[in-house]
Design a protein around this motif. Sequence first.
Motif, PDB file in Angstrom:
ATOM      1  N   ARG A  52      18.265  26.576 -26.434  1.00 24.18           N
ATOM      2  CA  ARG A  52      19.492  27.155 -25.888  1.00 24.18           C
ATOM      3  C   ARG A  52      19.753  26.424 -24.582  1.00 24.18           C
ATOM      4  NH1 ARG A  52      21.232  32.868 -23.630  1.00 24.18           N
ATOM      5  NH2 ARG A  52      19.358  32.617 -22.389  1.00 24.18           N
ATOM      6  N   ASP A  68      22.116  26.628 -22.158  1.00 25.59           N
ATOM      7  CA  ASP A  68      22.406  27.393 -20.939  1.00 25.59           C
ATOM      8  C   ASP A  68      22.646  28.850 -21.314  1.00 25.59           C
ATOM      9  OD1 ASP A  68      25.035  27.641 -21.911  1.00 25.59           O
ATOM     10  OD2 ASP A  68      25.659  25.804 -20.902  1.00 25.59           O
ATOM     11  N   ALA A  69      22.941  29.671 -20.321  1.00 26.48           N
ATOM     12  CA  ALA A  69      22.991  31.120 -20.539  1.00 26.48           C
ATOM     13  C   ALA A  69      24.092  31.544 -21.507  1.00 26.48           C
ATOM     14  CB  ALA A  69      23.164  31.840 -19.209  1.00 26.48           C
ATOM     15  N   ALA A  70      25.113  30.716 -21.687  1.00 25.09           N
ATOM     16  CA  ALA A  70      26.165  31.053 -22.640  1.00 25.09           C
ATOM     17  C   ALA A  70      25.906  30.414 -23.999  1.00 25.09           C
ATOM     18  CB  ALA A  70      27.523  30.598 -22.112  1.00 25.09           C
ATOM     19  N   GLY A  71      24.857  29.620 -24.088  1.00 21.78           N
ATOM     20  CA  GLY A  71      24.628  28.786 -25.263  1.00 21.78           C
ATOM     21  C   GLY A  71      24.155  29.545 -26.485  1.00 21.78           C
ATOM     22  N   GLU A  72      24.287  28.866 -27.635  1.00 20.88           N
ATOM     23  CA  GLU A  72      23.718  29.445 -28.849  1.00 20.88           C
ATOM     24  C   GLU A  72      22.355  28.834 -29.085  1.00 20.88           C
ATOM     25  OE1 GLU A  72      25.872  28.558 -32.510  1.00 20.88           O
ATOM     26  OE2 GLU A  72      26.735  26.787 -31.617  1.00 20.88           O
ATOM     27  N   ARG A  73      21.605  29.472 -29.961  1.00 21.51           N
ATOM     28  CA  ARG A  73      20.274  28.966 -30.298  1.00 21.51           C
ATOM     29  C   ARG A  73      20.436  28.005 -31.476  1.00 21.51           C
ATOM     30  NH1 ARG A  73      15.913  32.600 -28.625  1.00 21.51           N
ATOM     31  NH2 ARG A  73      14.775  31.905 -30.464  1.00 21.51           N
ATOM     32  N   SER A 103      27.428  23.158 -28.800  1.00 22.84           N
ATOM     33  CA  SER A 103      26.025  23.245 -28.382  1.00 22.84           C
ATOM     34  C   SER A 103      25.385  21.876 -28.276  1.00 22.84           C
ATOM     35  CB  SER A 103      25.246  24.113 -29.356  1.00 22.84           C
ATOM     36  OG  SER A 103      25.823  25.398 -29.374  1.00 22.84           O
ATOM     37  N   LEU A 142      17.634  25.497 -20.651  1.00 23.78           N
ATOM     38  CA  LEU A 142      17.257  26.879 -20.331  1.00 23.78           C
ATOM     39  C   LEU A 142      16.101  27.387 -21.195  1.00 23.78           C
ATOM     40  CD1 LEU A 142      17.845  29.359 -18.600  1.00 23.78           C
ATOM     41  CD2 LEU A 142      19.532  30.058 -20.313  1.00 23.78           C
ATOM     42  N   HIS A 194      14.274  34.697 -26.037  1.00 22.23           N
ATOM     43  CA  HIS A 194      14.500  34.310 -24.648  1.00 22.23           C
ATOM     44  C   HIS A 194      14.704  35.514 -23.730  1.00 22.23           C
ATOM     45  CE1 HIS A 194      18.520  34.188 -26.614  1.00 22.23           C
ATOM     46  NE2 HIS A 194      18.870  34.825 -25.530  1.00 22.23           N
ATOM     47  N   ASN A 201      10.019  32.775 -24.744  1.00 22.50           N
ATOM     48  CA  ASN A 201       9.989  31.539 -25.538  1.00 22.50           C
ATOM     49  C   ASN A 201       8.571  31.093 -25.852  1.00 22.50           C
ATOM     50  OD1 ASN A 201      12.852  31.185 -25.489  1.00 22.50           O
ATOM     51  ND2 ASN A 201      12.671  30.444 -23.384  1.00 22.50           N
ATOM     52  N   MET A 248      23.110  37.616 -28.469  1.00 22.82           N
ATOM     53  CA  MET A 248      23.811  36.360 -28.197  1.00 22.82           C
ATOM     54  C   MET A 248      25.245  36.571 -27.692  1.00 22.82           C
ATOM     55  SD  MET A 248      21.242  34.554 -28.931  1.00 22.82           S
ATOM     56  CE  MET A 248      21.972  32.997 -28.454  1.00 22.82           C
ATOM     57  N   GLU A 282      33.380  33.942 -23.891  1.00 24.15           N
ATOM     58  CA  GLU A 282      32.714  32.975 -23.002  1.00 24.15           C
ATOM     59  C   GLU A 282      31.330  32.551 -23.517  1.00 24.15           C
ATOM     60  OE1 GLU A 282      33.592  36.092 -22.346  1.00 24.15           O
ATOM     61  OE2 GLU A 282      32.320  37.055 -20.844  1.00 24.15           O
ATOM     62  N   PHE A 283      30.884  33.130 -24.616  1.00 28.70           N
ATOM     63  CA  PHE A 283      29.591  32.735 -25.186  1.00 28.70           C
ATOM     64  C   PHE A 283      29.808  31.871 -26.422  1.00 28.70           C
ATOM     65  CE2 PHE A 283      28.548  36.236 -22.483  1.00 28.70           C
ATOM     66  CZ  PHE A 283      27.275  35.958 -22.021  1.00 28.70           C
ATOM     67  N   ASP A 284      28.866  30.934 -26.661  1.00 28.11           N
ATOM     68  CA  ASP A 284      29.058  29.935 -27.716  1.00 28.11           C
ATOM     69  C   ASP A 284      28.767  30.443 -29.129  1.00 28.11           C
ATOM     70  OD1 ASP A 284      29.570  28.238 -25.636  1.00 28.11           O
ATOM     71  OD2 ASP A 284      27.624  27.231 -25.677  1.00 28.11           O
ATOM     72  N   THR A 285      27.895  31.442 -29.248  1.00 23.02           N
ATOM     73  CA  THR A 285      27.497  31.890 -30.584  1.00 23.02           C
ATOM     74  C   THR A 285      28.673  32.541 -31.302  1.00 23.02           C
ATOM     75  OG1 THR A 285      25.260  32.253 -29.799  1.00 23.02           O
ATOM     76  CG2 THR A 285      25.862  33.369 -31.842  1.00 23.02           C
ATOM     77  N   PRO A 286      28.980  32.117 -32.523  1.00 26.06           N
ATOM     78  CA  PRO A 286      30.081  32.752 -33.257  1.00 26.06           C
ATOM     79  C   PRO A 286      29.607  33.968 -34.060  1.00 26.06           C
ATOM     80  CG  PRO A 286      29.292  30.839 -34.473  1.00 26.06           C
ATOM     81  CD  PRO A 286      28.392  30.978 -33.268  1.00 26.06           C
TER      82      PRO A 286
END
Lengths: 279, 490
Positions: free
Chosen positions: A38, A40-45, A70, A84, B201, B238, B293, B299-303
């Motif tokens: 991941r 950064d904090a907004a990122g997906e895994r 990503s 992160l 995480h 992690n 997630m 503002e978050f990347d996970t869909p």
Amino acid sequence: MANEILEKVNFSENVVKLIIRSPYIAKSRKAGHFVIIRADAAGERIPLTIAGSDPEQGTIMLVVQRVGVSSAKLCDMKVGDTILDIVGPLGEATKVHKVGTILACGGGVGVAPMLPIVEAFKKAGNRVVTILAARNKDLIILEDEMRLHSDELIIMTDDGSYGQKGLVTDGMKAVIQREKIDESIIIGPAIMMKFASLTTKEFNIPTQASLNTIMVDGTGMCGACRVSVGGQTKFVCVDGPEFDAHQVDFDEMIERLGAYKTQEKVAYEAHEHECKRKH
Amino acid sequence: MDFAEYLKEQRNQEWRKELRSNIKSKDRTAIEKVHMPEENPHVRNTNNIEVNTGLTMEMAMKEAQRCLDCGDPTCISGCPVNINIPKFIKNIEKGDFLAAAASIKETNSFPAVCGRVCPQEIQCEQKCFYTQKLNLPSVAIGYLERFAADFERKSGKISIPEISHHNHIKVAVIGGGPGGLAAAFDLVKFGYDVTVFEALHEIGGVLKYGIPEFRLPNEIVDVEVSTLTKMGVKFVTNFIVGKTATFDDLRVEGFKAFFVASGAGLPNFMNIPGENLINIFSSNEYLTRVNLMNAAKSEFDTPVFSGKNVAVIGGGNTAMDSVRTAKRLGANRAMIIYRRSIEEMPARIEEVKHAQEEGIEFLNLHNPIEYLGDDQRRVKSMKLQKMELGEPDSSGRRRPVPIEGAIEIVETDTVVVAVGVSPNPLIPRSLPNLNMSKWGTIVVNDQMQSSIEDIFAGGDIVRGGATVILAMGDGRRAADGIDQYLKSKF
């Protein structure tokens, strides 16, 4: 500092090699293992197969291709930046044994996870014939490293700009018709693996494919990565990532990889726009 | 002093005697049970704010008066972590809310969590004198627990239990969910040097990835975890023991005992045709995307796929969490598909009631037998077999049997499968000598000790799929077991 990027090499405009400090994983990983990252904090895994490690230095090597938000975030990170979250090594390691002659076929960035596998099969005393395939010369990666661990290295490009002109399957057929292949391993884009698998099936060559599906946790918890193998549902993260390629339902896998393509496209365009605005 | 003597000694303190004499029992039992204030169902089903808003001070003190401070407090026997229930409730009656919170924390580090998600109606409240002997609604123990914990948190004066001594013996807790956290709490109090290793995480396990914000805000979990940090517990995220490092690696690093609470990681599917179509998710995946997630926030990347026509398969709390999440993500139709009748659903009554108020549809006595997809392999409908109830089965519930030929096709664009979970295989696979059951759970003795003497285990990896509070109870028992084991060794 753990997870710090120590080295970055641009293989091409959209493919980078990252050397990352990760002492535990550097020590415990084996060929075939992957990590979940991941940025950064907004990122997906997202899952990335480990391309190599240096246990002494406590580093791992990853190769990332820019395909969406990503991966773009990772590609744009600089030396000294810290990722992160990195967790691993995950999945089952490659079953490396001495069988005779191995045909290793890597397509695009699939060559990166292939590297430790080729290395391990060579070390185990096999003859290794490696085919690297890509659309054009710029997209051929890790050629020297692969050559080091292969008895023979064949390069195939779609446009003929390097090596031989043709698809990976053309190269495979030439080798198979020339000499006895005991086992094959294929890693690359799903569509390439589908046709590479059909090729070895035609010649009854036992074949492993390393699958890279959508994952969330990567530890067996979510089931996003499920694939049909021999009519049974398997989880790539804990049962794989390598499976008997001839049993994998690649058509289903390809469709499932596209589950979020609409959202991904919108998000990537927004991300690119945002990056341009900042610069 | 044993537990019964301790309870008696506490009950005989002057302030408790005085409180008991202040109000006659028959006046106490005449008070009507408090109602938990809730957000408006048609507003809350469009956002993520907490549904239950909590008792006011007046409500809590009044409800506390209902508790008779029984000589034989049977409620405690219903609590997996043995909270001194009358003591905390009488502190609320007295108006000393911080003392109430401290009383709970003698044995439970997570009162704000447990006050929200424990099934009190089948535990402490079911053993309450009101339920047992008076045939009246029990004292609202869960609501009061939550009140005390929330009061303490908002006061900014969170009590940190004291650590009497440090023995510098290292213990590893594997899994940062409720079982692991409860064990860490007791172990650190006993003086051990505790490190919690978590695969994800964030710390919290199912409290974070599973239970939605509208039922348990993540911030509340974080505050309770921070109490453990202040007590000296170390957290490593992690990190997958057995993968990132082996048990032997950690033994070399000086860890003398392990508590494995790695949870029930693997989602079950039904193995019916079409189940791998796109937009069919496990509840674990669906909830993890949204809760851990933050997929629903731009503002978050996970869909996450926000379907308009969502079918959730199952009748447990996870199914209710999933279907109510779907509604909040904008589903026009959010439905529960369950093969038994509504009375037999394993979900808490409160969750079912909340779901009904929020406009969730219930297709009970329906069981999916196949999913149908469009030309892009996206799910578009499901075949449901209608059921009727037959003879009782081993669970005591009437067995659902298919009605021959009664098959219905229902349109859906998103399916969430919430039919239970199986133990996570990662730890067992890394320990070939560990004694496992045929269901993939770790076999333990009464002290929660496995077949490998320095490895203890509890929660879903032992039970196969249970509740937050049962995992916490296991964590506490394992902490005792580890303490005895280490005392016999060192």
